[in-house]
Design a protein around this motif. Structure first.
Motif, PDB file in Angstrom:
ATOM      1  N   UNK A 430       1.019  -0.931   0.453  1.00  0.00           N
ATOM      2  CA  UNK A 430      -0.489  -0.196  -0.004  1.00  0.00           C
ATOM      3  C   UNK A 430       0.912   1.350   0.140  1.00  0.00           C
ATOM      4  N   UNK A 431       1.267   2.145  -0.971  1.00  0.00           N
ATOM      5  CA  UNK A 431       1.598   2.986  -1.012  1.00  0.00           C
ATOM      6  C   UNK A 431       1.336   4.132  -0.499  1.00  0.00           C
ATOM      7  N   UNK A 432       1.719   5.822  -0.233  1.00  0.00           N
ATOM      8  CA  UNK A 432       1.865   6.305   0.310  1.00  0.00           C
ATOM      9  C   UNK A 432       1.197   7.291  -0.109  1.00  0.00           C
ATOM     10  N   UNK A 433       0.233   7.811   0.458  1.00  0.00           N
ATOM     11  CA  UNK A 433      -0.776   9.579   0.039  1.00  0.00           C
ATOM     12  C   UNK A 433       0.556   9.890  -0.651  1.00  0.00           C
ATOM     13  N   UNK A 434       0.243  10.939  -1.762  1.00  0.00           N
ATOM     14  CA  UNK A 434       0.727  11.641  -3.144  1.00  0.00           C
ATOM     15  C   UNK A 434       1.490  10.786  -3.962  1.00  0.00           C
ATOM     16  N   UNK A 435       1.054   9.720  -3.503  1.00  0.00           N
ATOM     17  CA  UNK A 435       2.217   8.699  -4.806  1.00  0.00           C
ATOM     18  C   UNK A 435       1.574   8.656  -6.277  1.00  0.00           C
ATOM     19  N   UNK A 436       0.973   9.046  -6.517  1.00  0.00           N
ATOM     20  CA  UNK A 436       0.267   8.659  -7.763  1.00  0.00           C
ATOM     21  C   UNK A 436      -0.224   7.061  -8.252  1.00  0.00           C
ATOM     22  N   UNK A 437      -0.924   6.163  -6.672  1.00  0.00           N
ATOM     23  CA  UNK A 437      -0.746   5.172  -7.090  1.00  0.00           C
ATOM     24  C   UNK A 437      -2.605   5.109  -7.410  1.00  0.00           C
ATOM     25  N   UNK A 438      -2.741   4.739  -8.531  1.00  0.00           N
ATOM     26  CA  UNK A 438      -4.047   4.273  -8.590  1.00  0.00           C
ATOM     27  C   UNK A 438      -5.067   2.583  -9.070  1.00  0.00           C
ATOM     28  N   UNK A 439      -3.406   2.087  -8.078  1.00  0.00           N
ATOM     29  CA  UNK A 439      -4.419   0.309  -8.485  1.00  0.00           C
ATOM     30  C   UNK A 439      -5.277  -0.233  -7.216  1.00  0.00           C
ATOM     31  N   UNK A 440      -6.037   0.093  -6.252  1.00  0.00           N
ATOM     32  CA  UNK A 440      -6.592   0.120  -4.850  1.00  0.00           C
ATOM     33  C   UNK A 440      -7.282  -1.399  -5.370  1.00  0.00           C
ATOM     34  N   UNK A 441      -6.897  -1.881  -4.490  1.00  0.00           N
ATOM     35  CA  UNK A 441      -8.078  -3.343  -4.910  1.00  0.00           C
ATOM     36  C   UNK A 441      -6.848  -3.608  -5.648  1.00  0.00           C
ATOM     37  N   UNK A 442      -6.118  -3.710  -6.834  1.00  0.00           N
ATOM     38  CA  UNK A 442      -5.833  -4.770  -7.826  1.00  0.00           C
ATOM     39  C   UNK A 442      -4.941  -6.183  -7.215  1.00  0.00           C
ATOM     40  N   UNK A 443      -5.489  -6.856  -8.330  1.00  0.00           N
ATOM     41  CA  UNK A 443      -4.612  -8.717  -7.616  1.00  0.00           C
ATOM     42  C   UNK A 443      -3.997  -8.359  -9.354  1.00  0.00           C
ATOM     43  N   UNK A 444      -2.321  -8.206  -8.887  1.00  0.00           N
ATOM     44  CA  UNK A 444      -0.837  -7.947 -10.607  1.00  0.00           C
ATOM     45  C   UNK A 444      -0.674  -9.995 -10.597  1.00  0.00           C
ATOM     46  N   UNK A 445      -0.244  -9.697 -11.424  1.00  0.00           N
ATOM     47  CA  UNK A 445       0.379 -11.228 -11.845  1.00  0.00           C
ATOM     48  C   UNK A 445       2.053 -10.983 -12.397  1.00  0.00           C
ATOM     49  N   UNK A 446       1.946  -9.501 -12.352  1.00  0.00           N
ATOM     50  CA  UNK A 446       3.264  -9.373 -13.434  1.00  0.00           C
ATOM     51  C   UNK A 446       4.478 -10.108 -11.912  1.00  0.00           C
ATOM     52  N   UNK A 447       5.374 -10.639 -13.100  1.00  0.00           N
ATOM     53  CA  UNK A 447       7.153 -11.372 -12.687  1.00  0.00           C
ATOM     54  C   UNK A 447       7.422 -10.733 -11.463  1.00  0.00           C
ATOM     55  N   UNK A 448       7.734 -10.703  -9.821  1.00  0.00           N
ATOM     56  CA  UNK A 448       8.614 -10.239  -8.962  1.00  0.00           C
ATOM     57  C   UNK A 448       9.689 -11.396  -8.222  1.00  0.00           C
ATOM     58  N   UNK A 449      10.641 -10.933  -7.840  1.00  0.00           N
ATOM     59  CA  UNK A 449      11.798 -11.172  -7.176  1.00  0.00           C
ATOM     60  C   UNK A 449      11.597 -10.581  -5.635  1.00  0.00           C
ATOM     61  N   UNK A 450      11.676 -11.267  -4.745  1.00  0.00           N
ATOM     62  CA  UNK A 450      11.861 -10.606  -3.440  1.00  0.00           C
ATOM     63  C   UNK A 450      12.902  -9.643  -3.408  1.00  0.00           C
ATOM     64  N   UNK A 451      13.973  -9.460  -4.801  1.00  0.00           N
ATOM     65  CA  UNK A 451      15.255  -8.725  -4.964  1.00  0.00           C
ATOM     66  C   UNK A 451      14.810  -7.351  -5.777  1.00  0.00           C
ATOM     67  N   UNK A 452      13.132  -7.532  -5.858  1.00  0.00           N
ATOM     68  CA  UNK A 452      12.495  -6.338  -5.647  1.00  0.00           C
ATOM     69  C   UNK A 452      12.302  -4.928  -5.201  1.00  0.00           C
ATOM     70  N   UNK A 453      12.382  -5.319  -4.474  1.00  0.00           N
ATOM     71  CA  UNK A 453      11.540  -4.637  -3.249  1.00  0.00           C
ATOM     72  C   UNK A 453      12.392  -3.901  -1.891  1.00  0.00           C
ATOM     73  N   UNK A 454      13.820  -3.652  -2.119  1.00  0.00           N
ATOM     74  CA  UNK A 454      14.753  -3.196  -1.721  1.00  0.00           C
ATOM     75  C   UNK A 454      14.927  -1.824  -2.265  1.00  0.00           C
ATOM     76  N   UNK A 455      15.332  -2.570  -3.801  1.00  0.00           N
ATOM     77  CA  UNK A 455      15.158  -1.404  -4.565  1.00  0.00           C
ATOM     78  C   UNK A 455      13.970  -0.195  -5.094  1.00  0.00           C
ATOM     79  N   UNK A 456      12.336  -1.242  -4.577  1.00  0.00           N
ATOM     80  CA  UNK A 456      11.416  -0.169  -4.571  1.00  0.00           C
ATOM     81  C   UNK A 456      11.706   0.753  -3.239  1.00  0.00           C
TER      82      UNK A 456
END
Length: 590
Positions: A430-456
């Motif tokens: 759940x991104x912070x306020x003012x971040x331009x996030x507009x995907x509330x409630x969605x389920x994504x199947x984009x491929x991810x690695x745990x390595x991506x979280x620290x960079x995020x």
């Protein structure tokens, strides 16, 4: 079983209101305060264990978080705790930062070799160090499991944490400081003296000083209380915080408040192993985790059938699964406690909240096939094995392979295994306020690695990783990719079809690229020691091998893995090696 059993429990956790969490403010300022970051890691939970991902277990806090944020159903950790955490804090491959080995079971031939230390090495810089350096308060509560400070690695306060409380090892019991597993070193000494291995206590530390762990307070209560205490102490400094809440639920021993256990027991006794696996599969499709028509796996080769159990065994097993469910519900309650505090103190709107488990559910069981005589004898000698004791501090029980297999729906295998049941885990952000996030409630199947979280996390904090050098120290350049362009709507995916990530542990390996996964599971861990190709978006059950149908994809990914293996000096493992016997230190054989 055709009848679907659902459970409605009402809100046990405090209601968590998210007035504008994750929604971009219509009058967002161009200059925004750096966001707080709350990283919550559960322990040994399966893909289907949370209500937002189709579970029957009551998790209202995570439901609310998922409704305001986004869920990911194709996120990959490692199959064991410390190895995941090494990647989570560095964005690097585990072998590059000392976590090519799991400290509870290290392949003998790899001992002493670089990359196989079994703890986080100084070959990396952690995101905590970078956040601290740029003005963040940094807090840790819970398990660490990246180095004990006793000559094998470094404790959390040496990796950039300003305040830290918990255990340096992989965990402890949930009502007190009892060790969750027999100490091999202590056991070997006792056996040499003709004695039985004793129960040992886990050490707790606060800011590097050993402290007494208060008995009778549940682990989630203990750790969330510390996190709130740390955040509250500095809430008026004007500086953002990074909070790492490393909970030890639902890791064994299975222990939880009895009232939560009681309401689940009858349901699991009626469902049984096969009934729960099928129900999870159906509910996960209904929740949008998987598509309709997703393959359902064949029977696991080492699990028992529910109907082969006696009535007494069924009651015991139902009580164990109910305790596991109770641990997950309790975890949700205490996460709600932290989020409630942040909301009431006005800090939640500007907080990036991330929830993930470290790996799939634990199948290893002192009473099951993935055990050893040391563990079995230690458990039966020192703990109350009655059904009435399950969940209490007198009990030290595990979930077992059958329930672990059932929890993941269509996925196969569980913790320790590189199959999807061991490495694919739920992720909520759940991104912070003012971040331009507009995907509330969605389920994504984009491929991810745990390595991506620290960079995020670094990207949200506006911090550039220093690359190969940190304070005149050579460090690994991370290979994770930031999710921020995807979360802000600038990109359609995080990783393109050309991006890949590879992994190896216990002699089992995989490469994931786009929709495909190339994987090998050794015969010593119930595989066939052959490499197989799967489309894990269409077939997360890994039931239809595609190497004959797609030889070019297979060959290309095989070359990628072979180069990865050369680049990182990966040690070959004997095909029949058993990591569970290694975990006993060969004090006994099973």
């Amino acid at each position: 079983m055709d009848k679907k059993i659902v459970i409605s429990l009402g809100l046990v956790a405090p209601f968590i209101a998210f007035p504008s969490l994750g929604a971009a403010s219509p009058d967002a300022h161009t200059e925004t305060k750096k966001p707080n970051i709350l990283l919550i890691v559960g322990d040994d939970l399966g893909m289907g264990d949370l209500q937002p991902f189709g579970s029957e277990i009551n998790t209202p806090t995570l439901n609310a978080l998922a409704e305001e944020g986004i869920r990911f159903n194709n996120f990959h950790a490692s199959p064991v705790s410390s190895v995941t955490r090494g990647q989570l804090f560095t964005g690097a491959n585990s072998i590059e930062v000392g976590l090519g080995s799991f400290d509870y079971s290290i392949y003998p031939e790899s001992k002493g070799k670089k990359g196989y230390e079994g703890y986080l090495t100084r070959d990396a810089v952690t995101i905590t160090e970078l956040l601290r350096d740029t003005g963040y308060h940094t807090y840790h509560a819970g398990k660490w499991h990246l180095g004990s400070g006793n000559g094998k690695g470094h404790p959390p306060q040496d990796w950039g944490f300003e305040q830290t409380y918990g255990v340096y090892a992989g965990g402890s019991a949930h009502w007190d400081d009892t060790d969750m597993y027999p100490s091999v070193k202590v056991a070997e000494k006792a056996i040499a003296e003709g004695k039985k291995p004793p129960v040992t206590q886990q050490k707790f530390f606060e800011n590097g000083v050993q402290v007494e762990r208060v008995k009778g307070i549940y682990s989630d209560d203990l750790y969330t209380g510390k996190m709130i205490e740390y955040i509250d102490e500095n809430k008026d400094t004007g500086k953002p915080f990074f909070g790492y809440l490393a909970l030890t639920t639902a890791h064994f021993p299975l222990q939880a408040p009895s009232a939560l256990i009681d309401k689940y027991t009858a349901m699991y006794e009626e469902l049984g192993y096969e009934g729960l696996k099928k129900q999870r599969y159906e509910q996960m499709i209904e929740a949008g985790v998987y598509k309709k028509g997703t393959p359902f796996p064949e029977e696991n080769p080492i699990t028992k059938k529910w109907d082969d159990l006696t009535d007494a065994e069924k009651k015991t097993q139902a009580r164990l699964m109910a305790t596991y469910a109770a641990m997950i519900e309790a975890q949700d309650f205490y996460i709600g406690r932290v989020l409630d505090y942040l909301r009431e103190s006005g800090q939640l709107d500007n907080t990036l909240v991330i929830y993930m488990p470290d790996n799939g559910p634990e199948g290893s069981d002192a009473m099951g096939p993935l055990a050893n005589d040391l563990w079995t004898d230690w458990t039966t000698e020192h703990f109350d094995m009655s059904d009435e004791a399950i969940g209490t501090s007198r009990s030290s029980r595990q979930l077992g392979i059958e329930w672990a297999n059932a929890t993941t729906g269509p996925l196969q295998w569980w913790k320790w295994f590189v199959s999807e049941g061991g490495v694919r885990v739920p992720l909520i952000m759940t991104p912070p306020n003012n971040s331009g996030f507009e995907m509330q409630g969605e389920m994504s199947n984009t491929t991810l690695s745990v390595k991506d979280l620290p960079m995020t996390m670094l990207d949200y904090a506006g911090i550039n990783h220093p690359g190969a050098t940190y304070k005149d120290r050579k460090v690994v350049t991370p290979s994770g990719k930031s999710m921020l362009p995807f979360l802000s709507g600038m990109e359609d995916t995080v990783r393109t079809d050309n991006d890949w990530f590879a992994f190896e542990l216990f002699g089992n390996g995989f490469v994931i690229q786009g929709d495909y996964k190339l994987m090998k599971l050794r015969t010593g861990m119930y595989g066939d020691s052959e490499w197989h190709l799967y489309n894990i978006k269409e077939d997360p059950a890994e039931s239809v091998p595609l190497e004959d149908e797609l030889p070019e994809v297979f060959d290309s990914m095989m070359k990628t893995y072979e180069q990865y293996k050369i680049d990182h000096n990966i040690v070959e493992v004997e095909e029949n090696w058993n990591p569970w016997l290694e975990a006993a230190g060969h004090t006994m054989s099973h």
